[in-house]
Scaffold this motif. Structure first.
Motif, mmCIF file in Angstrom:
data_model
loop_
_atom_site.group_PDB
_atom_site.id
_atom_site.type_symbol
_atom_site.label_atom_id
_atom_site.label_comp_id
_atom_site.label_asym_id
_atom_site.label_seq_id
_atom_site.Cartn_x
_atom_site.Cartn_y
_atom_site.Cartn_z
ATOM 1 N N ASP A 28 0.374 4.207 -2.689
ATOM 2 C CA ASP A 28 -0.011 5.550 -2.249
ATOM 3 C C ASP A 28 0.887 6.615 -2.872
ATOM 4 O O ASP A 28 0.420 7.689 -3.279
ATOM 5 C CB ASP A 28 0.045 5.657 -0.719
ATOM 6 C CG ASP A 28 -1.079 4.872 -0.034
ATOM 7 O OD1 ASP A 28 -2.044 4.507 -0.738
ATOM 8 O OD2 ASP A 28 -0.968 4.616 1.175
ATOM 9 N N ARG A 29 2.187 6.314 -2.945
ATOM 10 C CA ARG A 29 3.118 7.283 -3.538
ATOM 11 C C ARG A 29 2.806 7.525 -5.007
ATOM 12 O O ARG A 29 3.061 8.604 -5.538
ATOM 13 C CB ARG A 29 4.552 6.771 -3.396
ATOM 14 C CG ARG A 29 5.086 6.815 -1.987
ATOM 15 C CD ARG A 29 6.484 6.220 -1.932
ATOM 16 N NE ARG A 29 6.807 5.768 -0.584
ATOM 17 C CZ ARG A 29 7.845 5.030 -0.270
ATOM 18 N NH1 ARG A 29 8.679 4.641 -1.233
ATOM 19 N NH2 ARG A 29 8.085 4.656 0.975
ATOM 20 N N ARG A 34 -0.172 7.368 -6.083
ATOM 21 C CA ARG A 34 -1.573 7.831 -6.071
ATOM 22 C C ARG A 34 -2.478 6.843 -6.792
ATOM 23 O O ARG A 34 -3.318 7.200 -7.606
ATOM 24 C CB ARG A 34 -1.691 9.231 -6.694
ATOM 25 C CG ARG A 34 -0.913 10.284 -5.914
ATOM 26 C CD ARG A 34 -1.071 11.645 -6.493
ATOM 27 N NE ARG A 34 -0.329 12.651 -5.716
ATOM 28 C CZ ARG A 34 -0.274 13.940 -6.026
ATOM 29 N NH1 ARG A 34 -0.914 14.389 -7.092
ATOM 30 N NH2 ARG A 34 0.416 14.795 -5.278
ATOM 31 N N ILE A 35 -2.263 5.576 -6.465
ATOM 32 C CA ILE A 35 -3.051 4.491 -7.048
ATOM 33 C C ILE A 35 -3.672 3.679 -5.918
ATOM 34 O O ILE A 35 -2.997 3.345 -4.944
ATOM 35 C CB ILE A 35 -2.167 3.568 -7.926
ATOM 36 C CG1 ILE A 35 -1.704 4.320 -9.180
ATOM 37 C CG2 ILE A 35 -2.923 2.298 -8.322
ATOM 38 C CD1 ILE A 35 -0.719 3.526 -10.027
ATOM 39 N N HIS A 36 -4.941 3.358 -6.054
ATOM 40 C CA HIS A 36 -5.605 2.480 -5.089
ATOM 41 C C HIS A 36 -5.694 1.089 -5.696
ATOM 42 O O HIS A 36 -6.030 0.929 -6.870
ATOM 43 C CB HIS A 36 -7.005 3.004 -4.754
ATOM 44 C CG HIS A 36 -7.618 2.339 -3.559
ATOM 45 N ND1 HIS A 36 -8.188 1.079 -3.612
ATOM 46 C CD2 HIS A 36 -7.721 2.745 -2.266
ATOM 47 C CE1 HIS A 36 -8.629 0.742 -2.412
ATOM 48 N NE2 HIS A 36 -8.361 1.736 -1.578
ATOM 49 N N LYS A 47 0.803 -1.230 0.000
ATOM 50 C CA LYS A 47 0.000 0.000 0.000
ATOM 51 C C LYS A 47 0.837 1.282 0.000
ATOM 52 O O LYS A 47 0.532 2.222 -0.755
ATOM 53 C CB LYS A 47 -0.966 -0.003 1.181
ATOM 54 C CG LYS A 47 -1.971 1.143 1.154
ATOM 55 C CD LYS A 47 -2.985 1.010 2.278
ATOM 56 C CE LYS A 47 -4.042 2.091 2.197
ATOM 57 N NZ LYS A 47 -3.492 3.465 2.164
#
Length: 274
Positions: free
Chosen positions: A158-159, A161-163, A154
């Motif tokens: 997050d870096r 900007r992807i879920h 995760k």
């Protein structure tokens, strides 16, 4: 250096010419990343001479992906770790038309054994009987692809900007397939275009005594067959493969028949009942 560059280009072309093991439909819930075919493309990266076949293919895949204007590579060969313990590895994270995709890369050689299992997928085994197509599909589905959803992945997502819920999961699974000599195989699920040759037990090689042979090194298993290699006689061939078979390894070889036809084939030490 030029000859090495040309040789790597031949390996790359062999990779590009290898079809996907299946197309369109999913197998074991796994979908292929289907790319438009490239025009003749030059591989210009530097590869270490001792880079193993699997890692070499990964470099070829990344290079192929980079030729598509709608694809952006975000991560490659990225290890997910919990402190110093490796949880798993993501072969490639990319964006295709701004859609994030987790891609696992596979290039395999499988031999058809009708006595193995009960379905078309069950029948494909590795040359040395140490792995099967079923085992690889299970590993992809149950271990390799799920690493994306591990809590330790995760922070990296997050870096970017992807879920993880927005990421498509795909495989790029190519293979060369081999059937028993003079045996027809029915293809319903896997791609019949992957059939590249045949295999035969060591005890049955005498029927090829008038042929010529070539035994490529492992990284050259990617190559398309051609005539410009050092061909050896049957007697020399048997002498060269004996120590390989004694180690319970099945060599991939090239055979040139008296009529000039060339094919790839495996010589195996096992029988279909073992």
């Amino acid at each position: 250096m030029e000859s090495t560059s040309k040789h790597i280009q031949l390996q790359y072309q062999g990779y590009l010419n290898t079809p996907l093991l299946w197309q369109k439909q999913r197998i074991y819930g796994l979908a292929q990343l289907e790319l438009p075919g490239l025009l003749v493309h030059r591989f210009n990266k530097t590869i270490s001479e001792n880079l193993l076949l699997g890692k070499r293919v990964e470099q070829f895949v990344i290079d192929e992906l980079q030729q598509h204007e709608n694809i952006k590579i975000l991560l490659e060969n990225f290890q997910i770790q919990n402190e110093k313990i490796t949880i798993g590895e993501i072969d490639c994270l990319l964006q295709q038309d701004d859609i994030p995709i987790h891609l696992e890369i596979i290039y395999k050689f499988y031999l058809f054994d009708a006595n193995l299992g009960n379905s078309e997928i069950d029948h494909w085994t590795g040359p040395n009987r140490k792995d099967t197509l079923v085992q690889k599909l299970n590993k992809l589905r149950d271990k390799q692809l799920p690493v994306l959803y591990n809590e330790h992945a995760k922070p990296f997502l997050d870096r970017l900007r992807i879920h993880s819920d927005d990421v498509l999961q795909r495989v790029l699974f190519k293979a060369q397939l081999f059937a028993p000599y003079r045996t027809n195989v029915n293809f319903d699920l896997v791609n019949s275009q992957c059939l590249k040759g045949f295999y035969i037990h060591y005890s049955e090689t005498q029927q090829f005594s008038l042929c010529k042979f070539h035994i490529p090194v492992k990284v050259d298993w990617l190559l398309e067959v051609h005539t410009k290699v050092d061909w050896i006689s049957y007697d020399q061939f048997i002498k060269n493969i004996a120590p390989i078979l004694n180690e319970k390894k099945a060599p991939l070889c090239w055979i040139k028949f008296p009529n000039g036809n060339i094919q790839k084939f495996f010589v195996v030490w096992w029988t279909s009942s073992t």
